[in-house]
Design an enzyme around this catalytic site. Structure first.
Site, mmCIF file in Angstrom:
data_model
loop_
_atom_site.group_PDB
_atom_site.id
_atom_site.type_symbol
_atom_site.label_atom_id
_atom_site.label_comp_id
_atom_site.label_asym_id
_atom_site.label_seq_id
_atom_site.Cartn_x
_atom_site.Cartn_y
_atom_site.Cartn_z
ATOM 1 C CG ASP A 13 40.040 43.783 40.915
ATOM 2 O OD1 ASP A 13 39.726 42.832 41.651
ATOM 3 O OD2 ASP A 13 41.070 43.795 40.218
ATOM 4 C CG HIS A 41 32.510 39.060 43.789
ATOM 5 N ND1 HIS A 41 33.217 39.654 42.772
ATOM 6 C CD2 HIS A 41 31.659 38.191 43.192
ATOM 7 C CE1 HIS A 41 32.797 39.170 41.606
ATOM 8 N NE2 HIS A 41 31.860 38.278 41.841
#
Length: 431
Positions: A13, A41
């Site tokens: 992340d 993503h």
């Protein structure tokens, strides 16, 4: 041109999608080399459009780029088709996506086993996404997995699925008290889905190496992050593959000597999803501030991310195990308006100071962060496009992180948009 590897340097992340999107216009190929739809993503285009991708490489949003799902990825056919349809509905051309014949297919029984196993473990669970990624990799290593190319031979596919379910149905029924799966129904379902992606199956390793020989640039995009690597992460609270730079060669078929640049992605603070040790985790108003201001919710799971201060110990560790040549620092803007910004520069374990990653998991759990506090800044930095545009205190913070991490902060993200990036060094010129 050689290949470039892009990896997460924390627990995932970090903003890898933003980095891939930024570089996408300067490369001809973008390759996803490991993982599955257990990671996400997020890419924000200049027009404000927001795309959340889980399986397909971020380069799909850049016209003219060939995108590859490599042999190291485990592919859920349903997720692949859904993601493709969603992109096409929004006007994205997906014709440039190819699928390695040697990637493994994630089957319905992988998902079933993943979910019941986590439920059975209860408080001892790893905290998986429940999407079958681990069981699929287990089958790959046990040499009973189903490869993408198997959908091209129905007879062979049926034999393999029947053989796999002879054992897996015993596990589902006798251990977990679940219903057995019908192997023919499983095969029929996969073959129906395969009609939507058969035309994309290719010898990806051959095409990638030929592209490099033609002088084209290949960007290898990892999912998750270094500390989730099955070998180098905080085991057992890790993923089932190798997001580290070494996994890029194995998961794509590109030899390691072709790779000259390793770009690590670092968030200006630290986050983690799921279980496992997290020395700098915050449980106070600062943690709540980072979570709210940074929008820290998992793209794939929807789970709230745990938040903490920047941890230079894991940054140095990531630099070492990946051979990182450059860093892309993201979400620096989130730290604006803090009076002070602490940086973890080391740990104290059982009364002893260390600047290195502890060797055992029990030591990591016992590690207390040693902080160095830097003065914060109040200015809005989202419009900065040159390093000199940043407030002096923000510059000092970046330079201190660079010193501690052991590699240059070549790019700095000051907002979610593609254009909200400061480029201090041209990463591609190093290749």
């Amino acid at each position: 041109m050689p290949a470039i590897v892009l990896i997460g340097a924390q627990w995932g992340d970090e903003g890898k999608g933003k980095a891939t999107d930024l570089l996408g216009g300067s490369v001809q190929w973008v390759v996803r080399y490991q993982g599955g739809n257990n990671a996400g993503h997020t890419v924000v285009l200049p027009n404000g459009e927001n795309f959340a991708l889980h399986l397909i490489p971020s380069g799909i949003l850049t016209p003219g780029v060939t995108n590859v799902i490599g042999n190291g990825v485990v592919v859920d056919p349903g997720v692949l088709l859904t993601e493709l349809a969603g992109l096409e509905e929004r006007g994205i051309d997906t014709s440039g996506l190819i699928l390695s014949a040697d990637a493994h297919l994630l089957m319905p029984y992988h998902v079933a086993i993943d979910k019941v196993t986590e439920r059975y473990l209860g408080s001892k669970k790893i905290g998986t996404t429940g999407r079958g990624i681990g069981p699929c990799y287990q089958d790959k290593v046990a040499r009973i997995g189903i490869r993408v190319a198997d959908v091209l031979d129905e007879e062979s596919l049926r034999q393999k699925v029947h053989a796999a379910l002879e054992f897996k149905n015993q596990v589902l029924v006798k251990i977990y008290n679940r219903k057995a799966l019908d192997p023919d129904q499983v095969v029929d379902g996969v073959l129906e889905q395969a009609e939507g992606f058969k035309h994309r199956i290719a010898d990806a390793r051959l095409q990638l190496n030929q592209a490099l020989e033609r002088g084209e640039t290949v960007l290898l995009e990892g999912s998750q992050g270094t500390l989730l690597d099955v070998d180098h992460g905080t085991y057992p609270f890790v993923t089932s593959s190798n997001p580290t730079a070494g996994g890029a060669s194995v998961g794509s078929g590109i030899g390691p000597t072709r790779i000259t640049t390793v770009l690590g992605i670092l968030k200006a603070y630290t986050t983690r999803v799921g279980s496992g040790p997290f020395p700098t985790e915050l449980f106070d108003e600062h943690g709540a501030y980072l979570a709210k201001t940074g929008g820290e919710v998992g793209v794939t799971t929807g789970r709230a991310r745990r938040c903490g201060w920047f941890d230079a110990v894991i940054a140095r560790y990531a630099t070492r195990v990946n051979g990182i040549t450059d860093y892309f620092l993201t979400k620096l803007d989130v730290l604006s308006s803090l009076q002070t910004v602490p940086i973890c520069v080391g740990y104290e374990v059982d009364g002893k100071r260390t600047n290195e990653m502890p060797m055992t998991q029990s030591e990591i759990y016992r590690a207390t962060p040693v902080y160095e506090e830097l003065p914060g800044w109040w200015e809005d930095i989202s419009g900065a496009r040159q390093f000199e545009d940043l407030p002096a205190k923000a510059q000092d913070y970046v330079l201190r992180l660079e010193e501690l991490a052991g590699a240059p902060m070549s790019c700095i993200g000051v907002g979610p948009g593609r254009d909200q990036t400061i480029v201090r060094r041209d990463i591609l010129s190093r290749s």
